[in-house]
Design a protein around this motif. Sequence first.
Motif, PDB file in Angstrom:
ATOM      1  N   ALA A  93       2.764   8.376   9.779  1.00  0.00           N
ATOM      2  CA  ALA A  93       4.205   8.548   9.634  1.00  0.00           C
ATOM      3  C   ALA A  93       4.624   8.427   8.174  1.00  0.00           C
ATOM      4  O   ALA A  93       5.470   9.195   7.680  1.00  0.00           O
ATOM      5  N   ASP A  94       4.036   7.468   7.475  1.00  0.00           N
ATOM      6  CA  ASP A  94       4.372   7.251   6.072  1.00  0.00           C
ATOM      7  C   ASP A  94       4.016   8.467   5.221  1.00  0.00           C
ATOM      8  O   ASP A  94       4.769   8.849   4.321  1.00  0.00           O
ATOM      9  N   ARG A  95       2.881   9.076   5.499  1.00  0.00           N
ATOM     10  CA  ARG A  95       2.483  10.272   4.753  1.00  0.00           C
ATOM     11  C   ARG A  95       3.467  11.425   4.968  1.00  0.00           C
ATOM     12  O   ARG A  95       3.642  12.266   4.082  1.00  0.00           O
ATOM     13  N   ALA A  96       4.086  11.451   6.146  1.00  0.00           N
ATOM     14  CA  ALA A  96       5.079  12.479   6.437  1.00  0.00           C
ATOM     15  C   ALA A  96       6.481  12.068   5.994  1.00  0.00           C
ATOM     16  O   ALA A  96       7.430  12.837   6.155  1.00  0.00           O
ATOM     17  N   ASN A  97       6.601  10.851   5.436  1.00  0.00           N
ATOM     18  CA  ASN A  97       7.887  10.283   5.029  1.00  0.00           C
ATOM     19  C   ASN A  97       8.851  10.181   6.211  1.00  0.00           C
ATOM     20  O   ASN A  97      10.041  10.410   6.086  1.00  0.00           O
ATOM     21  N   LYS A  98       8.307   9.822   7.372  1.00  0.00           N
ATOM     22  CA  LYS A  98       9.097   9.686   8.591  1.00  0.00           C
ATOM     23  C   LYS A  98       9.015   8.258   9.122  1.00  0.00           C
ATOM     24  O   LYS A  98       8.081   7.511   8.812  1.00  0.00           O
ATOM     25  N   LEU A  99       9.981   7.884   9.925  1.00  0.00           N
ATOM     26  CA  LEU A  99      10.097   6.527  10.450  1.00  0.00           C
ATOM     27  C   LEU A  99       9.526   6.456  11.871  1.00  0.00           C
ATOM     28  O   LEU A  99      10.055   7.085  12.788  1.00  0.00           O
ATOM     29  N   PRO A 100       8.463   5.687  12.088  1.00  0.00           N
ATOM     30  CA  PRO A 100       7.877   5.579  13.418  1.00  0.00           C
ATOM     31  C   PRO A 100       8.589   4.532  14.276  1.00  0.00           C
ATOM     32  O   PRO A 100       9.131   3.544  13.759  1.00  0.00           O
ATOM     33  N   ILE A 101       8.570   4.763  15.577  1.00  0.00           N
ATOM     34  CA  ILE A 101       9.120   3.819  16.558  1.00  0.00           C
ATOM     35  C   ILE A 101       7.939   3.227  17.315  1.00  0.00           C
ATOM     36  O   ILE A 101       7.201   3.948  17.990  1.00  0.00           O
ATOM     37  N   LEU A 102       7.743   1.926  17.201  1.00  0.00           N
ATOM     38  CA  LEU A 102       6.599   1.242  17.798  1.00  0.00           C
ATOM     39  C   LEU A 102       7.066   0.349  18.949  1.00  0.00           C
ATOM     40  O   LEU A 102       8.085  -0.347  18.820  1.00  0.00           O
ATOM     41  N   VAL A 103       6.297   0.346  20.036  1.00  0.00           N
ATOM     42  CA  VAL A 103       6.665  -0.448  21.206  1.00  0.00           C
ATOM     43  C   VAL A 103       5.469  -1.299  21.631  1.00  0.00           C
ATOM     44  O   VAL A 103       4.592  -0.817  22.355  1.00  0.00           O
ATOM     45  N   PRO A 104       5.375  -2.554  21.193  1.00  0.00           N
ATOM     46  CA  PRO A 104       4.324  -3.433  21.689  1.00  0.00           C
ATOM     47  C   PRO A 104       4.614  -3.827  23.138  1.00  0.00           C
ATOM     48  O   PRO A 104       5.701  -4.325  23.454  1.00  0.00           O
ATOM     49  N   TYR A 105       3.616  -3.609  24.019  1.00  0.00           N
ATOM     50  CA  TYR A 105       3.808  -3.808  25.461  1.00  0.00           C
ATOM     51  C   TYR A 105       2.535  -4.440  26.025  1.00  0.00           C
ATOM     52  O   TYR A 105       1.755  -3.800  26.704  1.00  0.00           O
ATOM     53  N   PHE A 106       2.363  -5.715  25.729  1.00  0.00           N
ATOM     54  CA  PHE A 106       1.110  -6.384  26.072  1.00  0.00           C
ATOM     55  C   PHE A 106       1.367  -7.807  26.560  1.00  0.00           C
ATOM     56  O   PHE A 106       0.484  -8.648  26.564  1.00  0.00           O
ATOM     57  N   MET A 107       2.593  -8.073  26.984  1.00  0.00           N
ATOM     58  CA  MET A 107       2.969  -9.431  27.350  1.00  0.00           C
ATOM     59  C   MET A 107       2.068 -10.000  28.453  1.00  0.00           C
ATOM     60  O   MET A 107       1.731  -9.298  29.409  1.00  0.00           O
ATOM     61  N   TYR A 108       1.703 -11.248  28.301  1.00  0.00           N
ATOM     62  CA  TYR A 108       0.990 -11.973  29.354  1.00  0.00           C
ATOM     63  C   TYR A 108       1.867 -11.988  30.606  1.00  0.00           C
ATOM     64  O   TYR A 108       3.033 -12.355  30.562  1.00  0.00           O
ATOM     65  N   GLY A 109       1.305 -11.546  31.747  1.00  0.00           N
ATOM     66  CA  GLY A 109       2.093 -11.459  32.977  1.00  0.00           C
ATOM     67  C   GLY A 109       3.026 -10.271  32.993  1.00  0.00           C
ATOM     68  O   GLY A 109       4.041 -10.300  33.680  1.00  0.00           O
TER      69      GLY A 109
END
Length: 325
Positions: A93-109
Amino acid sequence: MRIRRLAVTLAVAVATALLPFVSADAAPGNPVSMTDGFYADPDLQAAVWVRSHSGDARAARIRTAVAAVPQGKWFGEWSGDVRSAVSAYVTAADRANKLPILVPYFMYGRDCGSHSAGGASSPDAYKRWITDFAAGIQDKPAVVVLEPDALAQRLDCVPSGQRAVRLELLRFAVDALRSAPNAWTYLDAGNASWVSPDTMAGELHAAGAQKIRGFALNVSNYHTTAESKSYADKVNAKLKARFGYTKPFVVDSSRNGNGPAPGNEWCNPAGRKIGAATRVGGVNGVEMQLWVKNPGESDGACGIAPTTPAGQFSPDLTMRLIEGR
């Protein structure tokens, strides 16, 4: 790129301080100002399907209406070495000068054992994982929507004996993500019909929302942006009255074009429609409208996709969301 970023970081320091709602603990970099629009994942399931089904009559419409729209990149057990996976994604994304949207989805339970069950095998495993996730961002610009459903479920389906653990893990995640200086983190706060505004304000504060950019609403749900804004305003009023601050918020507009289904049915309901594409602002008081959920990826084997497992792409489901049927 690094020279540009350093210059921009200095230039936006004052501007960031003037943005509404920002607390002293907000990340010093402004990822919106550091980039030129949002990043569209070339490996999104919809994009991969379009490339491999170019002769399908639906492909062109799915490409334009869904695959080309910047949306969330979800990270979980399927991501392998999460630090490397996040680093590769934000670097692209940085190389394209664009802003990425990240979603961490690893919660215990995660998801209380429902359609999207999984996640970390233990609290310590989650802490290691989210630490690696945050480290993968480095100093790259990013928007992070932290652990969809995890906070709202804490007082809903999480067993009472595990509720304190859930809160501890969310606080740990908030602190870990503060190490990414040019990322804005929004803690997921459910949707407009789930938790009362007063209760949610208390939950957000207890989880450390005062330390990050803000909160996210309507992830993977269908409430209109106007409904979500009204709810956010009530949450912010409670935050102000009880704790002395307010926070910016973002709304998942990926599938809210027709609003919620009768009875707030959430699992692949009929008649829903894609909403406003990912953008900054768009509705007064909403910091961003984001496609956090990937339209066309099933909520589970339910509703109008009874044989499609959670997270799997369906062109038929996608077309129904495009057409609102």
